[in-house]
Motif scaffolding. Structure first.
Motif, short mmCIF file in Angstrom:
data_model
loop_
_atom_site.label_atom_id
_atom_site.label_comp_id
_atom_site.label_asym_id
_atom_site.label_seq_id
_atom_site.Cartn_x
_atom_site.Cartn_y
_atom_site.Cartn_z
N ASN A 175 11.43 -21.81 9.72
CA ASN A 175 11.40 -21.37 8.40
C ASN A 175 12.03 -22.18 7.09
O ASN A 175 12.70 -21.37 6.35
N GLY A 176 12.07 -23.59 7.45
CA GLY A 176 12.68 -24.32 6.33
C GLY A 176 14.31 -24.26 6.34
O GLY A 176 14.79 -24.64 5.46
N GLU A 177 14.56 -23.87 7.33
CA GLU A 177 16.02 -23.94 7.54
C GLU A 177 16.62 -25.26 7.42
O GLU A 177 15.93 -26.36 8.02
N SER A 178 17.66 -25.84 6.89
CA SER A 178 18.19 -27.15 6.63
C SER A 178 19.65 -27.19 7.26
O SER A 178 20.46 -26.62 6.82
N ILE A 179 19.88 -28.32 8.13
CA ILE A 179 21.29 -28.67 8.46
C ILE A 179 21.17 -30.14 8.13
O ILE A 179 20.24 -30.83 8.84
N THR A 180 22.22 -30.86 7.61
CA THR A 180 22.30 -32.17 7.44
C THR A 180 23.30 -32.88 8.08
O THR A 180 24.48 -32.03 8.22
N MET A 181 23.42 -34.00 8.64
CA MET A 181 24.33 -34.82 9.20
C MET A 181 24.68 -36.27 8.29
O MET A 181 23.82 -36.67 7.98
N LEU A 182 25.85 -36.38 7.97
CA LEU A 182 26.01 -37.74 7.25
C LEU A 182 27.74 -38.53 7.60
O LEU A 182 27.96 -37.47 8.18
N GLY A 183 27.93 -39.50 7.13
CA GLY A 183 29.04 -40.11 7.28
C GLY A 183 29.00 -40.73 8.65
O GLY A 183 28.03 -41.06 9.28
N GLY A 184 30.33 -41.11 9.17
CA GLY A 184 30.26 -41.72 10.59
C GLY A 184 29.50 -43.27 10.41
O GLY A 184 29.67 -43.99 9.41
N PRO A 185 28.60 -43.55 11.32
CA PRO A 185 27.91 -44.64 11.35
C PRO A 185 26.66 -44.73 10.25
O PRO A 185 25.85 -45.61 10.01
N PHE A 186 26.38 -43.51 9.76
CA PHE A 186 25.09 -43.24 9.02
C PHE A 186 25.16 -43.63 7.51
O PHE A 186 26.13 -43.28 6.72
N ALA A 187 24.44 -44.42 7.25
CA ALA A 187 24.17 -44.99 5.82
C ALA A 187 23.51 -44.06 4.79
O ALA A 187 23.45 -44.15 3.76
N TYR A 188 22.91 -42.97 5.51
CA TYR A 188 21.99 -42.24 4.57
C TYR A 188 22.38 -40.74 5.22
O TYR A 188 23.03 -40.40 6.32
N THR A 189 22.01 -39.57 4.46
CA THR A 189 21.94 -38.43 5.08
C THR A 189 20.65 -37.86 5.56
O THR A 189 19.50 -38.29 5.46
N TYR A 190 21.03 -37.48 6.94
CA TYR A 190 19.74 -37.28 7.78
C TYR A 190 19.81 -35.63 7.97
O TYR A 190 20.72 -34.89 8.34
N ARG A 191 18.57 -35.15 7.99
CA ARG A 191 18.35 -33.72 8.09
C ARG A 191 17.78 -33.24 9.51
O ARG A 191 17.01 -33.97 9.98
N ILE A 192 18.67 -32.54 10.24
CA ILE A 192 18.49 -32.20 11.55
C ILE A 192 17.24 -31.46 11.82
O ILE A 192 17.10 -30.20 11.10
N TYR A 193 16.25 -31.82 12.76
CA TYR A 193 14.97 -31.00 12.75
C TYR A 193 14.88 -30.41 14.27
O TYR A 193 14.08 -29.46 14.29
N GLN A 194 15.70 -31.16 15.24
CA GLN A 194 15.61 -30.42 16.51
C GLN A 194 16.70 -31.05 17.10
O GLN A 194 17.40 -31.96 16.95
N ILE A 195 17.10 -30.11 18.24
CA ILE A 195 18.10 -30.60 19.18
C ILE A 195 17.55 -30.31 20.53
O ILE A 195 17.00 -29.44 20.83
N LYS A 196 17.77 -31.47 21.29
CA LYS A 196 17.31 -31.47 22.89
C LYS A 196 18.48 -31.08 23.80
O LYS A 196 19.49 -31.87 23.44
N PHE A 221 23.73 -32.88 24.46
CA PHE A 221 23.11 -32.32 23.25
C PHE A 221 22.72 -33.54 22.59
O PHE A 221 23.24 -34.28 22.38
N GLN A 222 21.49 -33.57 22.15
CA GLN A 222 20.88 -34.56 21.26
C GLN A 222 20.38 -33.93 19.87
O GLN A 222 19.58 -33.31 19.89
N PHE A 223 21.37 -34.28 18.86
CA PHE A 223 20.87 -33.74 17.60
C PHE A 223 20.06 -34.93 16.72
O PHE A 223 20.40 -35.93 16.65
N LEU A 224 18.74 -34.56 16.63
CA LEU A 224 17.84 -35.44 16.07
C LEU A 224 17.72 -35.24 14.61
O LEU A 224 17.32 -34.00 14.23
N VAL A 234 16.55 -20.55 15.04
CA VAL A 234 15.75 -21.90 15.65
C VAL A 234 15.11 -21.16 16.72
O VAL A 234 15.23 -19.86 17.36
N CYS A 235 13.84 -21.87 16.90
CA CYS A 235 13.00 -21.63 18.05
C CYS A 235 13.27 -22.26 19.13
O CYS A 235 13.33 -23.62 19.05
N ILE A 236 13.57 -21.73 20.51
CA ILE A 236 13.94 -22.42 21.46
C ILE A 236 12.72 -22.63 22.40
O ILE A 236 12.20 -21.45 22.65
#
Length: 207
Positions: free
Chosen positions: A89-110, A134-137, A74-76
């Motif tokens: 550099n194309g790094e990929s982290i996804t979150m799903l489940g819980g209240p999410f009906a889709y798979t979301y790819r995390i692109y930044q954390i505030k 922490f806000q995972f977006l 990550v670039c901070i």
């Protein structure tokens, strides 16, 4: 001849909470200044949000939230308002489940924190603020190609917030995060590191 020199001062990031967002100049008053902003004092979904536990409804169908368990680069960036972690550099982290009906790819954390241990979070629970937030977006990778396209689209973006308390327990990943933040005290400063985002989540039956 006396000449005054213009000296540019770098202002360190001391408190990431938005100035002017609370009290008599908060968003609930903006609608009184301009009719185009009327939702600011009528709406119920704008930031900052206070979660009232008395209004929560138990959902027996709520499932576990899954986040990829791996390290990413990550670039901070010190934005002057918060500290933002951007996946590189194309790094990929996804979150799903819980209240999410889709798979979301995390692109930044505030990361929001304050100048003292009492207040730092942007949002609150029962009017209580926390030292760190922490806000995972993420953007909907099932429907959209990137965050820019998803930002103005239905079900485009999702956020996961984690509040942090100060105690005597040790968290190597949390220590790594704040070690890196100390390296960027001024707006515009950046640094790079690898981080395990899942290690920032609390250990609960739902994460």
């Amino acid at each position: 001849m006396n000449r005054k020199r213009n000296v540019m001062r770098k202002e360190p990031l001391k408190d990431t909470r938005s100035r002017g967002l609370r009290g008599s100049v908060g968003p609930e008053y903006w609608g009184l200044l301009n009719s185009d902003w009327r939702l600011c004092n009528r709406g119920r979904y704008q930031s900052p949000i206070n979660i009232d536990p008395h209004n929560l409804v138990f959902d027996p169908l709520l499932t576990q939230i899954f986040i990829d368990n791996k390290e990413v680069w990550v670039c901070i960036v010190n934005t002057g308002h918060d500290v933002t972690f951007r996946l590189e550099n194309g790094e990929s982290i996804t979150m799903l489940g819980g209240p999410f009906a889709y798979t979301y790819r995390i692109y930044q954390i505030k990361v929001h924190f304050g100048s003292n241990y009492a207040k730092g979070s942007e949002h609150s629970i029962a009017e209580k603020y926390f030292p760190v937030e922490f806000q995972f977006l993420g953007y909907n990778e099932n429907l959209y190609v990137n965050a820019s396209v998803a930002a103005s689209a239905p079900h485009g973006l999702a956020g996961l917030t984690v509040f942090a308390q100060i105690d005597n327990s040790s968290s190597p990943e949390m220590e790594n995060v704040f070690d890196q933040i100390r390296l960027i005290p001024y707006k515009g400063n950046t640094t790079m590191t690898s981080i395990d985002l899942k290690a920032l989540l609390p250990k609960t039956p739902f994460s």
